[in-house]
Each structure stands twice: as structure tokens, then as C-alpha cells.
Design a protein around this motif. Structure first.
Motif: not given
Length: 349
Positions: A143, A181, A183, A200, A225-226, A231, A233
Motif C-alpha cells: 500500500d 490505498s 488492500k 489491490y 487498509n483492510d 473497507s 474486506s
């Protein structure tokens, strides 16, 4: 965290405002013997690391009247903090105010007399690294932290992995596919400037398989970020399941590469509280995320990199406002250098 598109918009807006301001700076003129120096404007500028070119001339003031020898400072790292537009005998030039990484020296220098840290003549390789890492290709996925994004700007070619490469003496540029950003969970692409990139982790791996095959040391630094609320996720089990699949995919693409799993670095909320024991909307804490990632990496035979273990004083609850550009998660350019140095020392043992 603010989305990359919003960050880029803010960056462009800041640049436009700075550009419009150039014509309204102070004007002063100084006679430096045979050279007449006129200062059009002088403004703060975000930090970026440089080294001095051989025989560079340093000055103690922006009017370039007092010269200082650069002898003994050629392997010193410098960070710009101000920029000035000047004319020298009618010819335009840019001048940076640089401060040494140890904060012992501050000078002005012509932009034409500085160079990037990747310059071969800028030698900062650790003696203990020897020749073990020469020619090793470092690859990076993750990230904003490994990408060299401070929350507002990129310090291009100054990420902590660029410093790692320099301190280990690989003599090769890092293949860095980290994107702000990013993930573990998801399949998103994003624009970095005008470039459309795989953001990602799963899509980054898929679209860089050819490059992965060329890597000797592969670092994965992702997950913060997760953990962020909204998010998408899901719970911790879902996050770690996807991480396991991603790392296993990298191993399948390049079985001979050494994989390193970097645990998310310290993170704080907007009130300055450490998130280590804060439960997110998905029911797990930041500390539990770090522990779960470590288990995944170890299970797959990857080396776990935990800055809180071997370099706990780089980012602390007490110094976060100085070491993190946004005071929450993104290291300053100077902090990135310290991280690269500490990691190089750890890997050189």
C-alpha cells in the motif's frame, strides 16, 4: 484513509496554487562579486532526499554570497525544505535549501548540483552487508507505506525499500508495485496520476507475474487498509484467507524467491490514540491483524518483518507527530530512510 484519487486531486490543487503564487513572491537582488543574483520567490517545499554531486558548491544564504565547501559531505543525505527561483546574471535557476539528515547542516544549493539517491557514486552500503546482496532484485507489493506516499505527496525513489536497496548494496533499482490505498481483499485498479495500475494485492500479483519471476527478494507490506472501517474486506478470517492465497500464488510463480511479510506499522486515530487495541467494525483489533498476518507468513515459509520488534523507536506514541507526515499512518521521507536503514541492518545480520 483518504482515497488515492482524492489525494491526487489535492496534490494537483496544491501544485496549481503554488504555481499561481510564484509571481507574487518577494523580489530582492544581491551582488555576489561578478554574479548578480536576483530572488524572484522563496517557498516551502515537501521533503525529498538528495545527495550532492562531486564539487557541488554550498551557500549559507539564498543570495549565494557565502560559499561553503562540500568536502566530506558527498555521502551525506540531504532533504530539501525550501525552493527559490533566482536569476544569476540574467539566467534563471532553481535553488533548494537542504538540511542534512542528521540536522547538523543547512545550506542552499543549485538544483543542478544535486542528484538522486540511486546515483552509483552515492555510496551508503552497510559494511556488514558485504557482497551478499549485490545483483539481488528486490520486489515490493503493498500500500501507501512501501510506495513512498506520505499522505499528501510521493517522495519518488525515496521509499524505505529504495533505501533498503542502497544500504544493502544491491546496485539495482527496486521493482516497486505498491499503490496507495491497496488492500489484501478485492480486485480494484486505480489511477496514479495518469497511469492506470493494479491496486489491490491479487490483481497486482496477476498483472506482474513476469516481473515476479525476476525477483530474488519479495516484500509484501499490506493490510492497514483492510482494517479500516468500511473497507469491505470483512472479518479477520476473510482477510487472512485472501492473504494466504496471495502469498501462495507468489510462491507458485517464483518458488526460488525469498518472501518477506512486513507487518503493518503503528497506526493512530485522528485523536492521536494508538489503534493497537482498537476494535474495528469487523470485530478485530489492529494488533490482532498484525498477529494473524504473522501466522500466515510463517505458515508459508516467509520471513516476518516486524518493525516494532527490531526498530521500536522509529515510530512511537511520543514522536508520531514528527515521524508521521499526517500524524496517523504515513511516514515522512526522513522516517522512510530510518526504516530502510533499520531493515537493512536486520537483514544483514
Amino acid at each position: 484513509m483518504i482515497s488515492i484519487n482524492k489525494r491526487v486531486t489535492l496534490l494537483v490543487a496544491a501544485f496549481v496554487l503554488a504555481t499561481l503564487s510564484f509571481g507574487f513572491g518577494c523580489h530582492s537582488t544581491a551582488d555576489t562579486g561578478t554574479a548578480k543574483v536576483s530572488v524572484q520567490f522563496k517557498l516551502p517545499i515537501h521533503a525529498h532526499a538528495y545527495a550532492l554531486k562531486k564539487n557541488a558548491t554550498l551557500y549559507s544564504n539564498v543570495h549565494l554570497t557565502k560559499k561553503v565547501s562540500s568536502k566530506g559531505l558527498l555521502n551525506t543525505t540531504w532533504y530539501r525544505n525550501k525552493i527559490a527561483s533566482v536569476t544569476i546574471n540574467g539566467k534563471h535557476a532553481y535553488v533548494y535549501r537542504l538540511t542534512s539528515a542528521n540536522n547538523k547542516h543547512t545550506y542552499w544549493v543549485l538544483h543542478s548540483q544535486i542528484k538522486g539517491i540511486y546515483s552509483k557514486s552515492f555510496n551508503v552500503k552497510l559494511p556488514q552487508a558485504g557482497n551478499r546482496f549485490v545483483g539481488k532484485q528486490i520486489g515490493v507489493f503493498g500500500d501507501s507505506i512501501p510506495s513512498g506516499w506520505d499522505g499528501f505527496h510521493f517522495y519518488l525513489n525515496n521509499s524505505y525499500f529504495d533505501w533498503l536497496s542502497k544500504y544493502l548494496g544491491t546496485n539495482k533499482r527496486v521493482m516497486n508495485y505498491a499503490v496507495p490505498s491497496a488492500k489484501i481483499v478485492g480486485h480494484r485498479f486505480a489511477y496514479v496520476g495518469v497511469k492506470h495500475v493494479a491496486q489491490y494485492l491479487p490483481v497486482a500479483i496477476k498483472y506482474h507475474q513476469a516481473q515476479i519471476k525476476k525477483m530474488n527478494m519479495i516484500f509484501i507490506h499490506v493490510g492497514t487498509n483492510d482494517y479500516t472501517n468500511l473497507s469491505g474486506s470483512g472479518n479477520l478470517r476473510n482477510v487472512t484467507r485472501h492473504l494466504y492465497q496471495d502469498v501462495a500464488r507468489i510462491k507458485a510463480i517464483n518458488p526460488s524467491a525469498h518472501i518477506y511479510g512486513v507487518l503493518p506499522i503503528s497506526r493512530y486515530d485522528e485523536l492521536g490514540e494508538n489503534r493497537q487495541n482498537m476494535v474495528n467494525q469487523y470485530g478485530y483489533t489492529y494488533g490482532q491483524l498484525r498477529e494473524a498476518e504473522a501466522r500466515v507468513y510463517r505458515k508459508l515459509g516467509a520471513t516476518v518483518i516486524n518493525f516494532q520488534q527490531f526498530a521500536p523507536n522509529i515510530i512511537t506514541d511520543q514522536n508520531k507527530d514528527l515521524t508521521l507526515e499526517d500524524h496517523e499512518i504515513h511516514p515522512t521521507a526522513q522516517t522512510a530512510q530510518k526504516m530502510g536503514y533499520a531493515l537493512a541492518k536486520e537483514l544483514s545480520k
